[in-house]
Design a protein around this motif. Structure first.
Motif, PDB file in Angstrom:
ATOM      1  N   ASN A 157       0.790  -1.239   0.000  1.00  0.00           N
ATOM      2  CA  ASN A 157       0.000   0.000   0.000  1.00  0.00           C
ATOM      3  C   ASN A 157       0.818   1.283   0.000  1.00  0.00           C
ATOM      4  OD1 ASN A 157       0.924  -0.492   2.652  1.00  0.00           O
ATOM      5  ND2 ASN A 157      -0.772   0.638   3.557  1.00  0.00           N
ATOM      6  N   LEU A 158       2.122   1.205   0.292  1.00  0.00           N
ATOM      7  CA  LEU A 158       2.956   2.406   0.411  1.00  0.00           C
ATOM      8  C   LEU A 158       4.300   2.182  -0.269  1.00  0.00           C
ATOM      9  CD1 LEU A 158       2.447   3.098   4.227  1.00  0.00           C
ATOM     10  CD2 LEU A 158       1.395   4.382   2.350  1.00  0.00           C
ATOM     11  N   LYS A 159       5.012   3.303  -0.497  1.00  0.00           N
ATOM     12  CA  LYS A 159       6.392   3.171  -0.937  1.00  0.00           C
ATOM     13  C   LYS A 159       7.185   2.395   0.109  1.00  0.00           C
ATOM     14  CE  LYS A 159       9.000   6.149  -3.050  1.00  0.00           C
ATOM     15  NZ  LYS A 159       9.764   7.343  -3.497  1.00  0.00           N
ATOM     16  N   GLY A 160       8.050   1.536  -0.364  1.00  0.00           N
ATOM     17  CA  GLY A 160       8.974   0.845   0.518  1.00  0.00           C
ATOM     18  C   GLY A 160      10.250   1.650   0.645  1.00  0.00           C
ATOM     19  N   GLY A 161      11.331   0.965   0.954  1.00  0.00           N
ATOM     20  CA  GLY A 161      12.595   1.678   1.068  1.00  0.00           C
ATOM     21  C   GLY A 161      13.676   0.827   1.697  1.00  0.00           C
ATOM     22  N   LEU A 162      14.814   1.467   1.912  1.00  0.00           N
ATOM     23  CA  LEU A 162      15.951   0.838   2.573  1.00  0.00           C
ATOM     24  C   LEU A 162      15.869   1.149   4.058  1.00  0.00           C
ATOM     25  CD1 LEU A 162      18.756  -0.631   2.047  1.00  0.00           C
ATOM     26  CD2 LEU A 162      19.755   1.656   2.178  1.00  0.00           C
ATOM     27  N   GLY A 163      15.931   0.123   4.882  1.00  0.00           N
ATOM     28  CA  GLY A 163      15.856   0.326   6.320  1.00  0.00           C
ATOM     29  C   GLY A 163      17.039  -0.275   7.040  1.00  0.00           C
ATOM     30  N   SER A 164      17.332   0.244   8.209  1.00  0.00           N
ATOM     31  CA  SER A 164      18.398  -0.310   9.042  1.00  0.00           C
ATOM     32  C   SER A 164      18.092  -0.002  10.500  1.00  0.00           C
ATOM     33  CB  SER A 164      19.770   0.266   8.652  1.00  0.00           C
ATOM     34  OG  SER A 164      20.816  -0.468   9.253  1.00  0.00           O
ATOM     35  N   ALA A 165      18.584  -0.862  11.388  1.00  0.00           N
ATOM     36  CA  ALA A 165      18.425  -0.676  12.827  1.00  0.00           C
ATOM     37  C   ALA A 165      19.502  -1.493  13.528  1.00  0.00           C
ATOM     38  CB  ALA A 165      17.037  -1.099  13.290  1.00  0.00           C
ATOM     39  N   SER A 166      19.768  -1.160  14.794  1.00  0.00           N
ATOM     40  CA  SER A 166      20.782  -1.892  15.542  1.00  0.00           C
ATOM     41  C   SER A 166      20.432  -1.877  17.022  1.00  0.00           C
ATOM     42  CB  SER A 166      22.171  -1.285  15.323  1.00  0.00           C
ATOM     43  OG  SER A 166      22.212   0.052  15.804  1.00  0.00           O
ATOM     44  N   ALA A 167      21.125  -2.712  17.779  1.00  0.00           N
ATOM     45  CA  ALA A 167      20.911  -2.775  19.221  1.00  0.00           C
ATOM     46  C   ALA A 167      22.178  -3.295  19.895  1.00  0.00           C
ATOM     47  CB  ALA A 167      19.731  -3.677  19.559  1.00  0.00           C
ATOM     48  N   ARG A 168      22.404  -2.820  21.105  1.00  0.00           N
ATOM     49  CA  ARG A 168      23.496  -3.293  21.956  1.00  0.00           C
ATOM     50  C   ARG A 168      22.892  -4.177  23.040  1.00  0.00           C
ATOM     51  NH1 ARG A 168      27.751  -0.069  22.270  1.00  0.00           N
ATOM     52  NH2 ARG A 168      27.580  -0.072  20.011  1.00  0.00           N
ATOM     53  N   LEU A 169      23.398  -5.399  23.168  1.00  0.00           N
ATOM     54  CA  LEU A 169      22.854  -6.356  24.119  1.00  0.00           C
ATOM     55  C   LEU A 169      23.569  -6.262  25.458  1.00  0.00           C
ATOM     56  CD1 LEU A 169      22.439  -9.460  21.770  1.00  0.00           C
ATOM     57  CD2 LEU A 169      20.976  -7.453  22.054  1.00  0.00           C
ATOM     58  N   SER A 170      22.959  -6.827  26.475  1.00  0.00           N
ATOM     59  CA  SER A 170      23.519  -6.749  27.822  1.00  0.00           C
ATOM     60  C   SER A 170      24.867  -7.455  27.935  1.00  0.00           C
ATOM     61  CB  SER A 170      22.537  -7.359  28.824  1.00  0.00           C
ATOM     62  OG  SER A 170      22.255  -8.714  28.501  1.00  0.00           O
ATOM     63  N   ASN A 171      25.143  -8.400  27.032  1.00  0.00           N
ATOM     64  CA  ASN A 171      26.425  -9.101  27.059  1.00  0.00           C
ATOM     65  C   ASN A 171      27.510  -8.380  26.256  1.00  0.00           C
ATOM     66  OD1 ASN A 171      25.624  -9.584  24.433  1.00  0.00           O
ATOM     67  ND2 ASN A 171      25.403 -11.800  24.660  1.00  0.00           N
ATOM     68  N   GLY A 172      27.209  -7.169  25.770  1.00  0.00           N
ATOM     69  CA  GLY A 172      28.180  -6.376  25.031  1.00  0.00           C
ATOM     70  C   GLY A 172      28.175  -6.581  23.537  1.00  0.00           C
ATOM     71  N   VAL A 173      27.437  -7.571  23.045  1.00  0.00           N
ATOM     72  CA  VAL A 173      27.370  -7.862  21.616  1.00  0.00           C
ATOM     73  C   VAL A 173      26.472  -6.840  20.920  1.00  0.00           C
ATOM     74  CG1 VAL A 173      26.442  -9.521  19.942  1.00  0.00           C
ATOM     75  CG2 VAL A 173      27.872 -10.313  21.828  1.00  0.00           C
ATOM     76  N   THR A 174      26.811  -6.489  19.690  1.00  0.00           N
ATOM     77  CA  THR A 174      25.986  -5.608  18.868  1.00  0.00           C
ATOM     78  C   THR A 174      25.352  -6.412  17.741  1.00  0.00           C
ATOM     79  OG1 THR A 174      27.441  -3.739  19.347  1.00  0.00           O
ATOM     80  CG2 THR A 174      25.959  -3.495  17.491  1.00  0.00           C
ATOM     81  N   VAL A 175      24.094  -6.127  17.468  1.00  0.00           N
ATOM     82  CA  VAL A 175      23.344  -6.768  16.390  1.00  0.00           C
ATOM     83  C   VAL A 175      22.726  -5.670  15.537  1.00  0.00           C
ATOM     84  CG1 VAL A 175      21.402  -8.284  15.825  1.00  0.00           C
ATOM     85  CG2 VAL A 175      22.853  -8.799  17.796  1.00  0.00           C
ATOM     86  N   GLY A 176      22.701  -5.882  14.231  1.00  0.00           N
ATOM     87  CA  GLY A 176      22.094  -4.889  13.347  1.00  0.00           C
ATOM     88  C   GLY A 176      21.401  -5.550  12.176  1.00  0.00           C
ATOM     89  N   ALA A 177      20.609  -4.765  11.456  1.00  0.00           N
ATOM     90  CA  ALA A 177      19.897  -5.259  10.287  1.00  0.00           C
ATOM     91  C   ALA A 177      19.893  -4.204   9.197  1.00  0.00           C
ATOM     92  CB  ALA A 177      18.460  -5.644  10.650  1.00  0.00           C
ATOM     93  N   LEU A 178      19.889  -4.678   7.966  1.00  0.00           N
ATOM     94  CA  LEU A 178      19.805  -3.847   6.768  1.00  0.00           C
ATOM     95  C   LEU A 178      18.801  -4.525   5.849  1.00  0.00           C
ATOM     96  CD1 LEU A 178      21.147  -1.454   5.094  1.00  0.00           C
ATOM     97  CD2 LEU A 178      22.650  -3.215   4.147  1.00  0.00           C
ATOM     98  N   VAL A 179      17.833  -3.785   5.301  1.00  0.00           N
ATOM     99  CA  VAL A 179      16.765  -4.442   4.555  1.00  0.00           C
ATOM    100  C   VAL A 179      16.256  -3.561   3.423  1.00  0.00           C
ATOM    101  CG1 VAL A 179      14.991  -3.565   6.164  1.00  0.00           C
ATOM    102  CG2 VAL A 179      14.526  -5.622   4.817  1.00  0.00           C
ATOM    103  N   VAL A 180      15.892  -4.203   2.324  1.00  0.00           N
ATOM    104  CA  VAL A 180      15.163  -3.553   1.231  1.00  0.00           C
ATOM    105  C   VAL A 180      13.728  -4.045   1.301  1.00  0.00           C
ATOM    106  CG1 VAL A 180      15.001  -3.164  -1.247  1.00  0.00           C
ATOM    107  CG2 VAL A 180      17.246  -3.498  -0.179  1.00  0.00           C
ATOM    108  N   VAL A 181      12.802  -3.123   1.583  1.00  0.00           N
ATOM    109  CA  VAL A 181      11.395  -3.484   1.799  1.00  0.00           C
ATOM    110  C   VAL A 181      10.638  -3.285   0.494  1.00  0.00           C
ATOM    111  CG1 VAL A 181       9.383  -3.161   3.263  1.00  0.00           C
ATOM    112  CG2 VAL A 181      11.662  -2.612   4.150  1.00  0.00           C
ATOM    113  N   ASN A 182      10.357  -4.387  -0.169  1.00  0.00           N
ATOM    114  CA  ASN A 182       9.668  -4.362  -1.465  1.00  0.00           C
ATOM    115  C   ASN A 182       8.593  -5.443  -1.455  1.00  0.00           C
ATOM    116  OD1 ASN A 182       9.768  -3.217  -4.293  1.00  0.00           O
ATOM    117  ND2 ASN A 182      10.024  -5.377  -4.780  1.00  0.00           N
ATOM    118  N   ALA A 183       7.817  -5.471  -0.392  1.00  0.00           N
ATOM    119  CA  ALA A 183       6.963  -6.603  -0.067  1.00  0.00           C
ATOM    120  C   ALA A 183       5.615  -6.592  -0.766  1.00  0.00           C
ATOM    121  CB  ALA A 183       6.733  -6.632   1.443  1.00  0.00           C
ATOM    122  N   LEU A 184       5.041  -7.774  -0.904  1.00  0.00           N
ATOM    123  CA  LEU A 184       3.644  -7.870  -1.306  1.00  0.00           C
ATOM    124  C   LEU A 184       2.746  -7.397  -0.164  1.00  0.00           C
ATOM    125  CD1 LEU A 184       1.929 -10.753  -3.179  1.00  0.00           C
ATOM    126  CD2 LEU A 184       0.964  -9.994  -1.029  1.00  0.00           C
TER     127      LEU A 184
END
Length: 329
Positions: A157-184
């Motif tokens: 229903n809307l324009k998609g796009g490039l997205g990204s996000a990240s988080a720092r965990l309590s154990n010191g590890v970092t996790v992130g995501a990168l995505v192209v949203v072109n969904a049905l």
């Protein structure tokens, strides 16, 4: 789990992302790379994927590390973006060593954006040049929304796009995501401005609207795109030391985040896939608890990245869909 400073996948030290796009084409390329090769795996759950060099990411295959990952528009034409990235890496002396020869390892995936109003009547495939440009621009800071491989993306229903996000965990590890949203499917709930990913939002990063007053539990969705026109492709990354088998499990877990943020997802018409990446900088402190936590964090970051990509989309001439920002409050 707390937001990392940039709220981008590049909060993982050593990773860089570059975007290149052609506004006339309404398409582009996004490249994730690093100064050193990194471990990677992939998992596909959509019914219509478009990929290159993904077989070698299986845990039983010889190559243990890659030099870059490519996300591209252009459907099958966009797989040629990997050629440009390979050329740039080769010029820098990067690649898998076979005697004196070096072969850059560059898996990639594509989305279909050929019917989005852009001028696709090219005389020469533009994606190799866009791939090389994106590699040259790779940096810690990069744009999201209507940028890179998300330039011509759309949702139900809307324009998609490039997205990204990240988080720092309590154990010191970092996790992130990168995505192209072109969904049905849709990233928003029914006709509201509220995101399906609302429960996972941190610090109002995609509007802070929270949950809608009601969910359309009885709706029976119908496909609004044709076969092969929809795909959401993503990369989840961490500095935790995971081998290819561990990364494959991480990619599988991350798909839960796609299902939480896009309704419906993983349909026969989507090419949904997730790459998983590790820089290997942080050994696992607990081989049981840490992978469990990483899977949850990867899914959460991917949900957030999907919503952020749609939230950040900006209007452009010739658009066939509205942006989230144009919806009435």
């Amino acid at each position: 789990m707390t937001p990392a400073p940039r709220n981008l996948v590049t909060d993982i030290p050593g990773l860089r992302v570059g975007n290149a796009a052609d506004p006339r084409l309404k398409s582009g390329v996004t490249v994730l790379t690093a100064d050193m090769p990194f471990a990677a795996a992939v998992h596909v759950m959509g019914g219509a994927p478009g990929t290159r060099e993904t077989d070698l990411l299986a845990p039983d295959k010889l190559v243990s590390q890659v030099d870059a990952l490519v996300l591209s528009g252009g459907s099958a034409f966009g797989l040629a973006a990997c050629d440009g990235v390979m050329a740039g890496l080769a010029a820098a002396g990067r690649g898998f060593a076979v005697g004196p020869a070096r072969v850059p390892i560059v898996p990639g995936a594509i989305v279909f954006d050929l019917l989005n109003g852009g001028d696709k009547d090219w005389a020469e495939n533009p994606y190799p040049a866009l791939g090389r440009e994106a590699l040259a621009k790779a940096a810690a800071d990069f744009a999201i929304g209507t940028a890179g491989a998300g330039t011509g993306a759309s949702t139900g229903n809307l324009k998609g796009g490039l997205g990204s996000a990240s988080a720092r965990l309590s154990n010191g590890v970092t996790v992130g995501a990168l995505v192209v949203v072109n969904a049905l499917g849709q990233a928003t709930v029914g006709g509201t401005r509220n995101f399906w990913a609302a429960p996972w939002e941190l610090d109002g990063e995609y509007g802070g609207l929270g949950l809608p007053p009601a969910f359309p539990a009885t709706d029976e969705p119908a496909p609004v795109k044709r076969l092969g026109e929809a795909t959401t492709i993503a990369i989840v990354a961490t500095d935790a030391a995971l081998d290819k088998a561990g990364l494959q499990r991480l990619a599988i877990a991350a798909h839960d985040g796609m299902a939480r943020a896009l309704v419906p997802s993983h349909t026969p018409f989507d090419g949904d896939l997730v790459f998983a990446v590790s820089t290997g900088a942080r050994p696992l402190a607990d081989p049981v608890a840490d992978p469990f936590l990483l899977g949850h964090a990867a899914a959460t970051c991917l949900s957030r990245a999907i919503a952020r990509g749609v939230h950040a989309a900006s209007p452009a001439p010739g658009d066939l869909q509205p942006c989230w920002s144009s919806l009435r409050a």
